[in-house]
Enzyme design. Structure first.
Site, mmCIF file in Angstrom:
data_model
loop_
_atom_site.group_PDB
_atom_site.id
_atom_site.type_symbol
_atom_site.label_atom_id
_atom_site.label_comp_id
_atom_site.label_asym_id
_atom_site.label_seq_id
_atom_site.Cartn_x
_atom_site.Cartn_y
_atom_site.Cartn_z
ATOM 1 N N GLU A 1 35.481 38.186 44.331
ATOM 2 C CA GLU A 1 36.337 37.964 45.498
ATOM 3 C C GLU A 1 37.484 38.957 45.399
ATOM 4 O O GLU A 1 38.363 38.807 44.548
ATOM 5 C CB GLU A 1 36.842 36.522 45.535
ATOM 6 C CG GLU A 1 35.740 35.501 45.766
ATOM 7 C CD GLU A 1 36.256 34.086 45.899
ATOM 8 O OE1 GLU A 1 37.489 33.908 46.021
ATOM 9 O OE2 GLU A 1 35.435 33.163 45.867
ATOM 10 N N CYS B 1 45.172 37.839 49.353
ATOM 11 C CA CYS B 1 44.120 38.731 49.848
ATOM 12 C C CYS B 1 43.824 38.485 51.318
ATOM 13 O O CYS B 1 43.226 39.330 51.987
ATOM 14 C CB CYS B 1 42.844 38.556 49.021
ATOM 15 S SG CYS B 1 42.136 36.898 49.084
ATOM 16 N N VAL C 1 39.622 46.740 40.183
ATOM 17 C CA VAL C 1 39.132 46.066 38.979
ATOM 18 C C VAL C 1 37.746 45.486 39.229
ATOM 19 O O VAL C 1 36.877 45.513 38.353
ATOM 20 C CB VAL C 1 40.115 44.971 38.534
ATOM 21 C CG1 VAL C 1 39.560 44.189 37.346
ATOM 22 C CG2 VAL C 1 41.466 45.582 38.164
ATOM 23 N N GLY C 2 37.512 44.992 40.439
ATOM 24 C CA GLY C 2 36.196 44.451 40.781
ATOM 25 C C GLY C 2 35.095 45.487 40.634
ATOM 26 O O GLY C 2 33.983 45.173 40.184
ATOM 27 N N GLY D 1 40.374 39.153 42.378
ATOM 28 C CA GLY D 1 41.441 40.108 42.133
ATOM 29 C C GLY D 1 41.252 41.375 42.937
ATOM 30 O O GLY D 1 40.629 41.358 44.008
ATOM 31 N N SER D 2 41.756 42.466 42.428
ATOM 32 C CA SER D 2 41.776 43.713 43.186
ATOM 33 C C SER D 2 40.389 44.335 43.279
ATOM 34 O O SER D 2 39.529 44.139 42.403
ATOM 35 C CB SER D 2 42.735 44.706 42.537
ATOM 36 O OG SER D 2 42.193 45.222 41.330
ATOM 37 N N THR D 3 40.196 45.116 44.325
ATOM 38 C CA THR D 3 38.926 45.818 44.511
ATOM 39 C C THR D 3 38.697 46.832 43.401
ATOM 40 O O THR D 3 37.559 47.009 42.943
ATOM 41 C CB THR D 3 38.922 46.511 45.881
ATOM 42 O OG1 THR D 3 39.047 45.506 46.909
ATOM 43 C CG2 THR D 3 37.637 47.284 46.117
#
Length: 486
Positions: free
Chosen positions: A253, A287, A235-236, A231-233
């Site tokens: 990822e 992505c 949230v990562g 998912g998004s950076t």
């Protein structure tokens, strides 16, 4: 898998069966083109997570003890069930807003992941080590991680889920999946039905659709040995902070701000075709889409003409209709973000050559030039069918501009001199690079992942899965008890 009579209606999937969540929560399943609610998924809560974790731990130990051939057979049966599942493609189209071709790709790719994972189950999981002790047997062996928590996105919910689920199960792990609330069925409950039909034992694969609190509990739970997030950076980063404080294995990822380099000797027609696919495929909502086109000045005018013509020719509309090239942006929040990025860039001096308009969430493919390199449209992941183009005077300038980002997912280089293009590709700071091909690429045997802001942890695919979903254990055996001074 027809609507209204689906086995997952209003359900979660735990302990090998579909059942309503104890607290009675639910998630609407919407057609992204019409907005119609055409199905209903159960909405889990944190108590459901705790209960599912407890049963997964028991099931995982039994699953890991099974002969590898039994695990492989279930994965092969799951592949066959997936390929034969009526209505899965239409479900993906409606739930994700993709065209039919993208849905067919997902089904084929997910089945391929299952087949490759079945082969992974029989791979050697240890090696005999040399030892300095005459009476010692020393081995490095791989053991399952245990329970893998998987949080998946909405854009390719089936294949991005299966890319983790299949190898994790093949290697003896159990999986607890939280799909995106946008795609709880094609990204979760319909996958559960596939494994149910394949005869997977209860508890090794469970699906808990839900909101942010479900994902947070999955990450925080002390008995979840590993978290795999796509998912998004942004949230990562949150997941990395939480998992890091718990010393929990993670694989992230994340997003990309990917560059497509068109060299001054490129075949313009081919380059524009590659560029259009790289930026517009599935509304640019991947992505690995190209968010920056960096073009040599000698071919820039011709490239822009061709890319603009291709963008203008794409049909945008209901993906269930024949001939549609692009469907809707996934939701209003994504649409508003894309509009803001584009409008801010135009206010900063960018020019739109085509597109830039939308009717509801149907966004026209857009080509933009003269973008300020400091603007968010150039520096951030876009996730919309927008192709910003910059013109450069040399390959060195192209490489420097491509590398001027914190992301490091994928790049592509297009040029007629393959040796030169390959040498330029080697200078790019990213985890994946393609010469004379589009940025969106994925194969079951290839190591997929990113560096920098694009990822943390290992890689998915092929032999990388052995590292990803097992832990190394050193084991020694002496023929008799060893004597020590005290």
């Amino acid at each position: 898998m027809a609507e209204h009579d689906s086995p997952w209606a209003g359900a979660i999937y735990v302990d090998g069966r579909f059942r309503p969540p104890a607290a009675g929560g639910s998630l609407p399943v919407r057609d992204k083109s019409s907005g119609e609610v055409f199905d209903l998924a159960g909405g889990a809560d944190t108590a459901e997570v705790d209960a599912a974790v407890a049963s997964s731990l028991i099931a995982q130990r039994e699953w890991a003890a099974r002969p590898y051939g039994e695990r492989a057979a279930i994965l092969r049966k799951a592949a066959a069930a997936l390929e034969q599942a009526g209505g899965f493609a239409e479900l993906i189209v409606r739930e994700t807003g993709s065209i039919a071709g993208k849905a067919d790709y997902e089904i084929g790719a997910a089945a391929g992941e299952l087949i490759e994972a079945a082969a992974l189950a029989s791979r050697p999981v240890g090696e005999v080590l040399r030892t300095g002790h005459a009476d010692r047997f020393s081995v490095s062996e791989r053991v399952p991680v245990g329970l893998v928590g998987v949080i998946t996105p909405w854009n390719f919910p089936l294949v991005l889920g299966m890319r983790v689920i299949a190898p994790a199960l093949a290697l003896g792990n159990a999986v607890l999946l939280k799909p995106s609330p946008e795609t709880p069925v094609s990204g979760g409950l319909a996958i559960a039905e596939v494994f149910d039909q394949a005869g997977a034992p209860p508890g090794i694969f469970q699906v808990l659709p839900g909101g942010e609190e479900v994902g947070r509990r999955l990450v925080e739970h002390p008995d979840v040995a590993m978290i795999h997030f796509t998912g998004s950076t942004a949230v990562g980063r949150e997941i990395a902070r939480t998992a890091g404080s718990l010393l929990k294995k993670t694989s992230l990822e994340l997003g990309g701000n990917n560059a497509l380099l068109v060299l001054d000797d490129a075949d313009v027609e081919q380059a524009a075709m590659i560029g259009a696919w790289s930026s517009f495929h599935y509304q640019g909502q991947t992505c690995i889409s190209a968010g920056r086109h960096i073009v040599g000045r000698q071919v820039a005018d011709a490239y822009l003409r061709d890319l603009t013509d291709r963008a203008a020719a794409v049909t945008v509309g209901d993906p269930l209709r024949d001939g549609t090239g692009l469907g809707p942006i996934i939701n209003d929040a994504q649409l508003e973000r894309a509009r803001r990025l584009l409008d801010d860039a135009v206010e900063g001096g960018a020019r739109i050559l085509t597109g830039g308009t939308n009717e509801g969430r149907f966004f026209r493919p857009t080509v933009v030039v003269d973008v300020d390199p400091a603007s968010a449209l150039w520096t951030e992941e876009i996730f919309a069918p927008i192709a910003p183009v910059a013109v450069v005077d040399s390959a060195d300038e192209a490489v420097a501009l491509a590398n001027d980002t914190g992301y490091g997912l994928v790049s592509s280089v297009v040029g007629s001199d393959v040796h030169r293009a390959t040498e330029i590709a080697r200078r790019l700071t990213c985890a994946m690079v393609h010469v004379n091909d589009a940025t969106p690429q994925d194969e079951p045997l290839a190591p997929f992942g990113g560096i920098g802001h694009s990822g943390l942890g290992g890689r998915a695919g092929g032999d990388s899965n052995l590292e990803e979903f097992t832990e190394r254990r050193w084991r020694t055996v002496a023929s008799s008890p060893v004597h020590y001074p005290y």
